[in-house]
Design an enzyme around this catalytic site. Sequence first.
Site, PDB file in Angstrom:
ATOM      1  N   GLU A 103       7.056  11.111  -4.165  1.00  0.00           N
ATOM      2  CA  GLU A 103       7.640   9.979  -3.645  1.00  0.00           C
ATOM      3  C   GLU A 103       8.965   9.628  -4.047  1.00  0.00           C
ATOM      4  O   GLU A 103       9.761   8.971  -3.381  1.00  0.00           O
ATOM      5  CB  GLU A 103       6.638   8.753  -4.255  1.00  0.00           C
ATOM      6  CG  GLU A 103       7.087   7.293  -3.794  1.00  0.00           C
ATOM      7  CD  GLU A 103       5.984   6.162  -4.248  1.00  0.00           C
ATOM      8  OE1 GLU A 103       4.733   6.592  -4.540  1.00  0.00           O
ATOM      9  OE2 GLU A 103       6.503   5.172  -4.233  1.00  0.00           O
ATOM     10  N   HIS A 121      -7.418  -0.022  -7.009  1.00  0.00           N
ATOM     11  CA  HIS A 121      -6.965  -1.280  -7.456  1.00  0.00           C
ATOM     12  C   HIS A 121      -8.200  -2.056  -7.856  1.00  0.00           C
ATOM     13  O   HIS A 121      -8.718  -2.958  -7.160  1.00  0.00           O
ATOM     14  CB  HIS A 121      -6.166  -2.130  -6.506  1.00  0.00           C
ATOM     15  CG  HIS A 121      -4.749  -1.409  -6.347  1.00  0.00           C
ATOM     16  ND1 HIS A 121      -3.894  -1.790  -7.220  1.00  0.00           N
ATOM     17  CD2 HIS A 121      -4.370  -0.727  -5.487  1.00  0.00           C
ATOM     18  CE1 HIS A 121      -2.601  -1.315  -6.698  1.00  0.00           C
ATOM     19  NE2 HIS A 121      -2.900  -0.466  -5.691  1.00  0.00           N
ATOM     20  N   CYS A 141      -3.132   3.018  -9.945  1.00  0.00           N
ATOM     21  CA  CYS A 141      -2.503   3.602  -8.993  1.00  0.00           C
ATOM     22  C   CYS A 141      -1.302   4.335  -9.569  1.00  0.00           C
ATOM     23  O   CYS A 141      -1.160   5.581  -9.993  1.00  0.00           O
ATOM     24  CB  CYS A 141      -2.341   2.414  -7.875  1.00  0.00           C
ATOM     25  SG  CYS A 141      -2.385   3.233  -6.372  1.00  0.00           S
ATOM     26  N   GLU A 184      -8.550  -4.411  -9.848  1.00  0.00           N
ATOM     27  CA  GLU A 184      -8.389  -5.981 -10.072  1.00  0.00           C
ATOM     28  C   GLU A 184      -8.533  -6.722  -8.836  1.00  0.00           C
ATOM     29  O   GLU A 184      -8.843  -7.989  -8.871  1.00  0.00           O
ATOM     30  CB  GLU A 184      -6.884  -5.984 -10.505  1.00  0.00           C
ATOM     31  CG  GLU A 184      -5.701  -5.825  -9.422  1.00  0.00           C
ATOM     32  CD  GLU A 184      -5.181  -4.278  -9.287  1.00  0.00           C
ATOM     33  OE1 GLU A 184      -5.994  -3.696  -9.653  1.00  0.00           O
ATOM     34  OE2 GLU A 184      -4.140  -4.186  -8.718  1.00  0.00           O
TER      35      GLU A 184
HETATM   36  N1  GLN Z   1       3.651   4.258  -4.857  1.00  0.00           N
HETATM   37  C1  GLN Z   1       2.269   4.976  -5.016  1.00  0.00           C
HETATM   38  C2  GLN Z   1       1.840   5.501  -3.590  1.00  0.00           C
HETATM   39  O1  GLN Z   1       2.130   4.976  -2.669  1.00  0.00           O
HETATM   40  C3  GLN Z   1       1.250   4.009  -5.398  1.00  0.00           C
HETATM   41  C4  GLN Z   1       1.108   2.827  -4.721  1.00  0.00           C
HETATM   42  C5  GLN Z   1       0.324   1.820  -5.650  1.00  0.00           C
HETATM   43  O2  GLN Z   1       0.425   1.688  -6.634  1.00  0.00           O
HETATM   44  N2  GLN Z   1      -0.375   0.900  -4.989  1.00  0.00           N
HETATM   45  O3  GLN Z   1       0.873   6.256  -3.532  1.00  0.00           O
END
Ligand code: GLN
Length: 542
Positions: free
Chosen positions: A404, A514, A380, A516
């Site tokens: 971001e 994710h 991510c 995991e």
């Molecule tokens: N901050 C990033 C986003 O919102 C990644 C989020 C994350 O790693 N779960 O896209």
Amino acid sequence: MARLIFITGGVVSSLGKGLASAALGALLQARGYKVRLRKLDPYLNVDPGTMSPFQHGEVYVTDDGAETDLDLGHYERFTGVSALKSDNVTSGRIYQRVIEKERRGGYLGRTVQVIPHVTDMIKEFVMDGTDDLDFLLVEIGGTVGDIEGLPFFEAIRQLGNELGRDRAAFLHLTLVPYIEAAGELKTKPTQHSVKELRAIGIQPDILLCRASHPIPDDERRKIGLFCNVSAENVIPALDLDTIYRVPMAYHEAGLDTQLLKHFHIGNAPEPDLSRWQQVVERVKNPEGEVRIAVVGKYMQVKDSYKSLSEALTHGGIANNVKVHMDWIDSEIFERDDAASFLENVHGILVPGGFGERGTEGKIEAVKFARERKVPFFGICYGLHMAVIEAARDLAGLDGAGTTEIGKPKYPVIGLMTEWVKGNQVEKRVADGDMGGTMRLGAYDSVLTPGSRVAEVYGTTNISERHRHRYEVNTEYTPLLEKQGFKVSGWSPDKRLPEIMEIPEHPWFIGVQFHPELKSRPLEPHPLFSSFIAAAVQQSRLV
Ligand code: GLN
């Protein structure tokens, strides 16, 4: 109709109530029963999605897109049953529903009260969709005596009455501390905790007593006597060398047998725990060790990356090696040379994250992994960091970044406002509610045939869980692909890159989701198995 087991905790928090519940679920499942686990959280947040991992540990995301308590991760890992939105509720959500109903006029002019309206809402939640289960395990967050937890305790008290003793059991997890100076186990805290429980009308049927030393029979009898529980139902839960041993240890201590007795189930098959036995043997007798650096932000709180550390361990189980994790705060690399921390590791993982702090350090870690050909796994935000690093260093886009954080000159990571899921167009607004603007839950991806990830998964169609706002900006992917950083997984509508990899590197994969969250000890996730396999290779080179 389902039988319900209510699991409460006393004496202190952090006794591992979630793990205990999950292991009991696995144990009943090993006897062939259909189980599901639910968690009632007393805090007032509507869900844990807006809480910092520093506060509450990891936010666990379900397939149906709920942001839930990390205990649901334990439940999934131990039972293999995918958790759902309907398996976790907070006081905040319960009150929200009650108030919404009140505003709609749903209470027909009556005074809305904790009893019966809040407790009814809790009971409705608990019982929803449980008809086809053999057992529903309901864990109540916090410890008995917490003010916030009272409506939940009251609701399960009522349910216990309504269902009757044949269909409901109360299990209370306590601590029996060992006082070094006296050389004795102390039963008083357990007595007090049960007293507290009985004061609100709940008589526990089974006590599960965490202890660092074996509890002698006469102490069990004493606890039983003071707590109005039979001595056989005072079950010791001793500290163990690995969490995967918990289902077996509980069985040996008689937990499931006593529970089934409570429910008058006489003909239950013995549990088949052979797979847990195998996992324990692998964890206890590894053939080697690999070192993985996890370079992230929330390093002080062990639970912030709970699923991640579990998934790495599962990758070790798959390869019969121990995975040693170095948890490194990425900010260190903004001051010191990354090499001094990363020279001896066999794999580098940059996990999910939010916000600006530490991002330049993460980018340094990616650079080290890419240039030194150390296996790299970006998850991510970790993928975002890899894209930024490649854009700056490979494609020469100085000032590449994510929207971001401020307004980068080259927004290689940005906000996508629209995408297709199934037959529906989903939209996201930049200034929407914090709780509601993320791509959350299970989404399909299509993998490029012949790519490393297609080989790792053994298929080209996958589904993984997401939790993020920002995406890899496809305006820049052709440029990155020319530099050897390829998109090898796309959303089915081909609008959103889901996976990127460097085929020329021994193992360099970044994923937007994710993985995991879906790894289990009995079924390690293919990406983690493969990453650890690459680390094993690397360990032979270093
Ligand atoms: N901050 C990033 C986003 O919102 C990644 C989020 C994350 O790693 N779960 O896209």
